[in-house]
Each structure stands twice: as C-alpha cells, then as structure tokens.
Design a protein around this motif. Structure first.
Motif, PDB file in Angstrom:
ATOM      1  N   TRP A 156       0.804  -1.215   0.000  1.00  0.00           N
ATOM      2  CA  TRP A 156       0.000   0.000   0.000  1.00  0.00           C
ATOM      3  C   TRP A 156       0.844   1.275   0.000  1.00  0.00           C
ATOM      4  O   TRP A 156       0.307   2.383  -0.171  1.00  0.00           O
ATOM      5  N   ALA A 157       2.166   1.142   0.165  1.00  0.00           N
ATOM      6  CA  ALA A 157       3.029   2.328   0.184  1.00  0.00           C
ATOM      7  C   ALA A 157       3.800   2.507  -1.114  1.00  0.00           C
ATOM      8  O   ALA A 157       4.495   3.504  -1.281  1.00  0.00           O
ATOM      9  N   ILE A 158       3.689   1.554  -2.058  1.00  0.00           N
ATOM     10  CA  ILE A 158       4.477   1.615  -3.282  1.00  0.00           C
ATOM     11  C   ILE A 158       3.829   2.579  -4.271  1.00  0.00           C
ATOM     12  O   ILE A 158       2.705   2.364  -4.724  1.00  0.00           O
ATOM     13  N   GLY A 159       4.528   3.655  -4.559  1.00  0.00           N
ATOM     14  CA  GLY A 159       4.061   4.615  -5.542  1.00  0.00           C
ATOM     15  C   GLY A 159       2.877   5.457  -5.116  1.00  0.00           C
ATOM     16  O   GLY A 159       2.302   6.181  -5.929  1.00  0.00           O
ATOM     17  N   THR A 160       2.511   5.393  -3.831  1.00  0.00           N
ATOM     18  CA  THR A 160       1.333   6.121  -3.360  1.00  0.00           C
ATOM     19  C   THR A 160       1.684   7.412  -2.629  1.00  0.00           C
ATOM     20  O   THR A 160       0.813   8.247  -2.395  1.00  0.00           O
ATOM     21  N   GLY A 161       2.953   7.539  -2.241  1.00  0.00           N
ATOM     22  CA  GLY A 161       3.342   8.673  -1.427  1.00  0.00           C
ATOM     23  C   GLY A 161       3.108   8.441   0.050  1.00  0.00           C
ATOM     24  O   GLY A 161       3.489   9.251   0.883  1.00  0.00           O
ATOM     25  N   LYS A 162       2.485   7.305   0.388  1.00  0.00           N
ATOM     26  CA  LYS A 162       2.228   6.958   1.783  1.00  0.00           C
ATOM     27  C   LYS A 162       3.371   6.081   2.302  1.00  0.00           C
ATOM     28  O   LYS A 162       3.947   5.292   1.556  1.00  0.00           O
ATOM     29  N   THR A 163       3.692   6.235   3.556  1.00  0.00           N
ATOM     30  CA  THR A 163       4.686   5.368   4.186  1.00  0.00           C
ATOM     31  C   THR A 163       4.178   4.955   5.561  1.00  0.00           C
ATOM     32  O   THR A 163       3.426   5.696   6.205  1.00  0.00           O
ATOM     33  N   SER A 205      24.088 -10.616   8.941  1.00  0.00           N
ATOM     34  CA  SER A 205      24.829 -10.008   7.835  1.00  0.00           C
ATOM     35  C   SER A 205      23.971  -9.760   6.600  1.00  0.00           C
ATOM     36  O   SER A 205      24.427  -9.109   5.653  1.00  0.00           O
ATOM     37  N   THR A 206      22.736 -10.266   6.592  1.00  0.00           N
ATOM     38  CA  THR A 206      21.847 -10.052   5.450  1.00  0.00           C
ATOM     39  C   THR A 206      21.270  -8.638   5.479  1.00  0.00           C
ATOM     40  O   THR A 206      20.618  -8.254   6.456  1.00  0.00           O
ATOM     41  N   PRO A 207      21.471  -7.849   4.440  1.00  0.00           N
ATOM     42  CA  PRO A 207      20.876  -6.509   4.417  1.00  0.00           C
ATOM     43  C   PRO A 207      19.350  -6.593   4.319  1.00  0.00           C
ATOM     44  O   PRO A 207      18.809  -7.396   3.555  1.00  0.00           O
ATOM     45  N   ILE A 208      18.674  -5.767   5.091  1.00  0.00           N
ATOM     46  CA  ILE A 208      17.221  -5.667   5.029  1.00  0.00           C
ATOM     47  C   ILE A 208      16.889  -4.243   4.570  1.00  0.00           C
ATOM     48  O   ILE A 208      17.203  -3.269   5.249  1.00  0.00           O
ATOM     49  N   LEU A 209      16.278  -4.161   3.399  1.00  0.00           N
ATOM     50  CA  LEU A 209      15.968  -2.868   2.805  1.00  0.00           C
ATOM     51  C   LEU A 209      14.515  -2.505   3.044  1.00  0.00           C
ATOM     52  O   LEU A 209      13.651  -3.378   3.130  1.00  0.00           O
ATOM     53  N   TYR A 210      14.243  -1.202   3.102  1.00  0.00           N
ATOM     54  CA  TYR A 210      12.858  -0.738   3.112  1.00  0.00           C
ATOM     55  C   TYR A 210      12.543  -0.161   1.742  1.00  0.00           C
ATOM     56  O   TYR A 210      13.360   0.540   1.134  1.00  0.00           O
ATOM     57  N   GLY A 211      11.349  -0.433   1.234  1.00  0.00           N
ATOM     58  CA  GLY A 211      10.908   0.132  -0.036  1.00  0.00           C
ATOM     59  C   GLY A 211       9.459   0.567   0.047  1.00  0.00           C
ATOM     60  O   GLY A 211       8.648  -0.057   0.721  1.00  0.00           O
ATOM     61  N   GLY A 212       9.139   1.649  -0.627  1.00  0.00           N
ATOM     62  CA  GLY A 212       7.767   2.144  -0.630  1.00  0.00           C
ATOM     63  C   GLY A 212       7.753   3.642  -0.426  1.00  0.00           C
ATOM     64  O   GLY A 212       7.792   4.108   0.714  1.00  0.00           O
ATOM     65  N   SER A 213       7.769   4.397  -1.528  1.00  0.00           N
ATOM     66  CA  SER A 213       7.737   5.864  -1.475  1.00  0.00           C
ATOM     67  C   SER A 213       8.919   6.458  -0.713  1.00  0.00           C
ATOM     68  O   SER A 213       8.785   7.439   0.019  1.00  0.00           O
ATOM     69  N   VAL A 214      10.105   5.849  -0.893  1.00  0.00           N
ATOM     70  CA  VAL A 214      11.326   6.436  -0.344  1.00  0.00           C
ATOM     71  C   VAL A 214      11.755   7.577  -1.256  1.00  0.00           C
ATOM     72  O   VAL A 214      11.812   7.427  -2.474  1.00  0.00           O
ATOM     73  N   LYS A 215      12.064   8.711  -0.652  1.00  0.00           N
ATOM     74  CA  LYS A 215      12.483   9.884  -1.422  1.00  0.00           C
ATOM     75  C   LYS A 215      13.480  10.688  -0.601  1.00  0.00           C
ATOM     76  O   LYS A 215      13.678  10.412   0.586  1.00  0.00           O
ATOM     77  N   PRO A 216      14.123  11.676  -1.227  1.00  0.00           N
ATOM     78  CA  PRO A 216      15.142  12.442  -0.495  1.00  0.00           C
ATOM     79  C   PRO A 216      14.634  13.030   0.814  1.00  0.00           C
ATOM     80  O   PRO A 216      15.379  13.100   1.797  1.00  0.00           O
ATOM     81  N   GLY A 217      13.368  13.417   0.839  1.00  0.00           N
ATOM     82  CA  GLY A 217      12.843  14.079   2.028  1.00  0.00           C
ATOM     83  C   GLY A 217      12.615  13.186   3.232  1.00  0.00           C
ATOM     84  O   GLY A 217      12.546  13.684   4.367  1.00  0.00           O
ATOM     85  N   ASN A 218      12.473  11.879   3.025  1.00  0.00           N
ATOM     86  CA  ASN A 218      12.218  11.001   4.178  1.00  0.00           C
ATOM     87  C   ASN A 218      13.290   9.926   4.371  1.00  0.00           C
ATOM     88  O   ASN A 218      13.213   9.126   5.302  1.00  0.00           O
ATOM     89  N   ALA A 219      14.290   9.899   3.488  1.00  0.00           N
ATOM     90  CA  ALA A 219      15.278   8.818   3.539  1.00  0.00           C
ATOM     91  C   ALA A 219      16.061   8.795   4.850  1.00  0.00           C
ATOM     92  O   ALA A 219      16.246   7.734   5.448  1.00  0.00           O
ATOM     93  N   ALA A 220      16.532   9.944   5.307  1.00  0.00           N
ATOM     94  CA  ALA A 220      17.386   9.983   6.496  1.00  0.00           C
ATOM     95  C   ALA A 220      16.676   9.412   7.712  1.00  0.00           C
ATOM     96  O   ALA A 220      17.264   8.626   8.473  1.00  0.00           O
ATOM     97  N   GLU A 221      15.413   9.785   7.921  1.00  0.00           N
ATOM     98  CA  GLU A 221      14.710   9.274   9.092  1.00  0.00           C
ATOM     99  C   GLU A 221      14.417   7.783   8.980  1.00  0.00           C
ATOM    100  O   GLU A 221      14.458   7.061   9.975  1.00  0.00           O
ATOM    101  N   ILE A 222      14.162   7.300   7.760  1.00  0.00           N
ATOM    102  CA  ILE A 222      13.937   5.871   7.571  1.00  0.00           C
ATOM    103  C   ILE A 222      15.213   5.088   7.845  1.00  0.00           C
ATOM    104  O   ILE A 222      15.192   4.029   8.487  1.00  0.00           O
ATOM    105  N   PHE A 223      16.361   5.609   7.402  1.00  0.00           N
ATOM    106  CA  PHE A 223      17.627   4.911   7.611  1.00  0.00           C
ATOM    107  C   PHE A 223      18.069   4.934   9.070  1.00  0.00           C
ATOM    108  O   PHE A 223      18.988   4.203   9.449  1.00  0.00           O
TER     109      PHE A 223
END
Length: 248
Positions: free
Chosen positions: A165-172, A200-218
C-alpha cells in the motif's frame, strides 16, 4: 557488519537515452562507501553494465526458474549474469499481483539465481487490508519462509520489505511500524539461518522512499538501505538517498 545497499528498481521505464542518468550517478556516487545497485529493464542490462563498470552494481528485475527452454518472453538468471548483472529482484509485489507469483515460484527462481551466481533481492510485504487486519507479521513470516531457499548466505541474500500500500502512493508506514517489521525479519533470519547469516543479510525498506524522508527511515532499527522505485530514475533524486544512507 551488515553492508548498506541503495537499490534502484527502474521497473518498466527507461530507454537508451535514460542511461545518461546512470552516467551522472556513476560520476557523482561511484566511489561512495555504501553499495549501490541499479536494476534497469533487461533491454538495457549490457549497456548499463558498460557504463557502471565496477562502480555501481547492475541487476535484473526478475528471472525464470529454468536455465533455458521454450519460455517466450522470459529471461533466465544465466542471461542476466551473461549480460553483466550480479543481482536480481524476485517476488516484487507487482510480480506477485500482476503475474500471480506465489512464494513457491519466488523460491524456485531464487534457487536458479543462486545457481547462476547472482545475489537475490527477495521482496516481502503486506496489502492495506492485511495491515488493517493486524496480519502484517503473519504475512511477512509466511513469505520469508516460503520464498527464501535454504542455501543462502549474507552475501547472496538481500530482503526488501515493501508494504504494498506504500508503493508509488506517497504513503509510508510510521517509523515504529517500519522498525517492527524489520526487527521481525531480522529475528526470523537469525532463527532460521543462524546469527552469521541472519545478522549479515541486508534488510531494505521500499515504498515511497524519497530524499525528504530517507534519512529518518535509515535511522530505524535494522534498516540497512532502500529499494527505490520512481526516485531512482533520476540521479538528482537517487543521489541524496544514497547520501543519506552513507551518513546513517
């Protein structure tokens, strides 16, 4: 230490002229400390590899479970590898929904990809209905168990959590919601594969990640990077996301 990875999924976007964006990205972010991956359409794999060199990894967006055969329109893991790819995205929600892929399908493809020497990025995620019914962790747990084959290592597996529900919707999701799922995924990986692979396995988050919210998500627990869709198509958008990951 778990490696950081900024992965861009171009989906069904990109022509030869679009590779100018990759050239810009190589120039601006080819020497960062974090890993960077671009998954363009299959038509651009070889050209992208030539541009990226050893600065940025290139991967496919899907592969067939068979190495070769009468499967018109499909691409095998061996073909991705031969074209210069080193990663492949599997089980993306758009594949699960548009092509009715099951966990078993994803697992079979992952086995083929591992046999071909590719690192697999296996996607998991819940629908809005499942989130509202408080079934998120049950759904994620089932997808992890069914989609990931046994013979993986921390170097050949990446897990991407993408709430549908967060992919391409602008919602996170909220940061707490993201953290809950990522902590759950980490614990499941450790329980199944042991601390070495699990941690050691990287776990990524995806779904409306953009420059404005990346730092807080990381900054969230067990978020080791992002699988980025639309924002990865332009270097000016993807670059700041990579920068935020490198600083996290």
């Amino acid at each position: 230490m778990t490696r950081k990875l900024a992965a861009g999924n171009w989906k069904m976007n990109g022509l030869m002229a679009s590779l100018d964006e990759l050239k810009t990205l190589v120039q601006s972010h080819g020497d960062v400390d974090t890993d960077v991956l671009i998954c363009p359409p299959a038509t651009l794999l070889t050209a992208a590899r030539d541009i990226a060199g050893d600065k940025i990894a290139i991967g496919g967006q899907d592969c067939h479970a068979e190495a070769f055969g009468a499967h018109t329109g499909d691409i095998s893991a061996e073909m991705i590898r031969d074209a210069g790819g080193t990663y492949v995205i599997l089980g993306h929600s758009e594949r699960r929904e548009d092509h009715e892929e099951t966990d078993e399908n994803v697992r079979a493809k992952a086995k083929a990809a591992l046999a071909a020497g590719l690192t697999v990025v296996i996607c998991v995620g819940e629908s809005l209905e499942e989130r509202e019914a408080a079934n998120t962790l049950d759904i994620i747990g089932g997808q992890l168990a069914g989609s990931i084959p046994d013979l993986v290592t921390g170097q050949t597996l990446v897990v991407a959590y993408e709430p549908i529900w967060a992919i391409g919707t602008g919602k996170t999701p909220t940061l707490d919601e993201i953290g809950e799922v990522h902590d759950f995924i980490r614990s499941r990986l450790e329980r199944r594969f042991g601390a070495g692979v699990g941690r050691s396995t990287p776990i990524l988050y995806g779904g409306s990640v953009k420059p404005g919210n990346a730092a807080e998500i990381f900054g969230v627990s067990n978020v080791d990077g992002a699988l980025v869709g639309g924002a990865s198509l332009k270097a000016e958008d993807f670059g700041p996301i990579i920068d935020a990951l490198e600083k996290s």
